[in-house]
Write an enzyme that holds these catalytic residues in place. Structure first.
Site, PDB file in Angstrom:
ATOM      1  N   LYS B 101       0.857  -1.185   0.000  1.00 53.94           N
ATOM      2  CA  LYS B 101       0.000   0.000   0.000  1.00 53.94           C
ATOM      3  C   LYS B 101       0.894   1.236   0.000  1.00 53.94           C
ATOM      4  O   LYS B 101       1.646   1.476   0.945  1.00 53.94           O
ATOM      5  CB  LYS B 101      -0.915   0.016   1.238  1.00 53.94           C
ATOM      6  CG  LYS B 101      -1.655   1.350   1.394  1.00 53.94           C
ATOM      7  CD  LYS B 101      -2.573   1.382   2.593  1.00 53.94           C
ATOM      8  CE  LYS B 101      -2.910   2.828   2.938  1.00 53.94           C
ATOM      9  NZ  LYS B 101      -3.850   2.930   4.060  1.00 53.94           N
ATOM     10  N   GLY B 162      -8.516   8.572   9.745  1.00 57.10           N
ATOM     11  CA  GLY B 162      -8.788   8.580  11.178  1.00 57.10           C
ATOM     12  C   GLY B 162      -9.871   9.531  11.625  1.00 57.10           C
ATOM     13  O   GLY B 162     -10.106   9.684  12.821  1.00 57.10           O
ATOM     14  N   ALA B 188      -9.794   5.078   4.177  1.00 59.38           N
ATOM     15  CA  ALA B 188      -9.782   6.226   5.093  1.00 59.38           C
ATOM     16  C   ALA B 188     -11.123   6.934   5.174  1.00 59.38           C
ATOM     17  O   ALA B 188     -11.773   7.197   4.169  1.00 59.38           O
ATOM     18  CB  ALA B 188      -8.710   7.243   4.727  1.00 59.38           C
ATOM     19  N   GLY B 189     -11.500   7.218   6.405  1.00 57.16           N
ATOM     20  CA  GLY B 189     -12.647   8.072   6.662  1.00 57.16           C
ATOM     21  C   GLY B 189     -13.909   7.364   7.117  1.00 57.16           C
ATOM     22  O   GLY B 189     -14.826   8.000   7.621  1.00 57.16           O
ATOM     23  N   ASN B 210      -9.201   1.119   9.624  1.00 55.54           N
ATOM     24  CA  ASN B 210      -8.475   0.761  10.843  1.00 55.54           C
ATOM     25  C   ASN B 210      -9.141   1.386  12.062  1.00 55.54           C
ATOM     26  O   ASN B 210      -9.711   0.708  12.905  1.00 55.54           O
ATOM     27  CB  ASN B 210      -7.010   1.201  10.715  1.00 55.54           C
ATOM     28  CG  ASN B 210      -6.101   0.652  11.821  1.00 55.54           C
ATOM     29  OD1 ASN B 210      -4.923   0.474  11.622  1.00 55.54           O
ATOM     30  ND2 ASN B 210      -6.634   0.358  13.013  1.00 55.54           N
ATOM     31  N   THR B 211      -9.120   2.724  12.107  1.00 57.86           N
ATOM     32  CA  THR B 211      -9.602   3.421  13.306  1.00 57.86           C
ATOM     33  C   THR B 211     -11.068   3.133  13.610  1.00 57.86           C
ATOM     34  O   THR B 211     -11.449   3.019  14.783  1.00 57.86           O
ATOM     35  CB  THR B 211      -9.378   4.939  13.154  1.00 57.86           C
ATOM     36  OG1 THR B 211      -8.033   5.147  12.714  1.00 57.86           O
ATOM     37  CG2 THR B 211      -9.580   5.667  14.467  1.00 57.86           C
TER      38      THR B 211
END
Lengths: 67, 262
Positions: B101, B162, B188-189, B210-211
């Site tokens: 990535k 995040g 993301a997001g 992830n987050t």
């Protein structure tokens, strides 16, 4: 004695020294690491045959959690 | 017919890709990833802590590379050079592993991608035989250039890394999805399960997060929610939604046979 930079910090070792011996000296034996010497990857297969020279710059990395 | 995600010649049954950062410990990381059903997991490459007890457990002990497809990232890199060096190290670390990535950041506050450096790094990495999944802005022109360079997946942001703000520009994502011949994965997001479902309903091939999982009060339950959300959204996309009818209703029950009628 030779001085090399490992992950940004200077360290001194007795010469001659190979990368395999450097790994032992850093207590990284058996740990899965990758090594870059002066900007170039040193493949695991070449650790035993690659000498460490005074002034060498090393980056030694592992995989950690990340996204 | 089985619906699989194809990336760089390999098939995956899960369309949810997950990060391994921000968990309480490796056991929680593993439990959350198991609950998510993800087959592809991202990892970061960092300097080894010299002087640390070598017998301490590592991430790889909890997530054996035999069981998962590792996706080493370049998180934290602000130049093409640093990103390329990091992934060369990753390839050596993971025994000639080529799936990576790429992300090159442009600003520490927004973590917004520097697309100029991203394009430069992508060219080098593709030429060196890497299979590059690339994090980028939701600009369809940049996405097309990255595909032309030879990236194997385009991964536009839904909102800032995040942030958990969800999908802020579905129209741009649609433009990227419609033009791309390689998988498009929202990266993301995503903040909660409905965000993941919306991404999949838009026609994304997958979602990377992830987050949203790691920072949930109960990460393992959220991981399961995300697995179901991605599956739901994918099924809804494949099933094809009903057309919207504005300003008029359409009863679901028969109009005939009502009691009391003459």
């Amino acid at each position: 004695m030779i001085t090399v930079t490992i992950n940004g910090a200077p360290r001194q070792f007795n010469a001659p020294l190979t990368i395999s011996e450097l790994i032992v000296a850093l207590d990284l034996t058996g740990k899965r690491v990758a090594i870059e010497r002066n900007g170039d990857i040193v493949p695991r297969s070449q650790h035993a045959a690659t000498p460490v020279a005074d002034g060498d710059q090393f980056e030694i990395v592992v995989a950690v959690g990340g996204g | 017919m089985q619906d699989t995600l194809q990336i760089a010649g390999k098939s995956y049954s899960s369309r949810l890709l997950v990060g391994t950062g921000k968990y309480k410990d490796f056991a929680e990381t593993r439990a959350a990833i198991d609950a998510s059903g993800a087959e592809i997991v991202t990892v970061a490459i960092r300097r080894v802590n010299i002087g640390q007890d070598a017998s301490q457990p590592s991430l790889l002990d909890f997530l054996p590379p035999k069981e998962f497809t590792y996706l080493p990232n370049t998180a934290g890199c602000y130049s093409a050079d640093d990103a390329v060096r990091t992934l060369r190290l990753a390839r050596e670390l993971l025994d000639d592993h080529t799936l990576v990535k790429l992300e090159v950041l442009g600003d520490p506050n927004t973590l917004y991608p520097n697309v100029r450096e991203t394009l430069k790094a992508a060219e080098t990495l593709v030429a060196e035989g890497f299979d590059v999944m690339v994090y980028t802005s939701d600009d369809p022109i940049i996405a097309r250039e990255l595909e032309q360079i030879g990236c194997c997946a385009i991964m536009p942001l839904a909102s800032l890394i995040g942030s958990g703000m969800g999908i802020l520009n579905p129209w741009n994502l649609r433009l990227i999805i419609e033009q791309s011949k390689v998988p498009v994965i929202v990266d993301a997001g995503v903040g909660t399960a409905s965000d993941a479902t919306i991404a999949m309903e838009l026609g994304c091939d997958g979602v990377l997060m992830n987050t949203a999982i790691a920072a949930a009060r109960d990460p393992i339950r959220m991981a399961r929610a995300m697995k179901l959300a991605v599956e739901s959204g994918r099924d809804a996309f494949l099933a094809g939604r009903m057309p919207k009818k504005l300003y008029s209703a359409d009863p679901s029950s028969p109009l005939s046979g009502m009691i009391g009628t003459k």
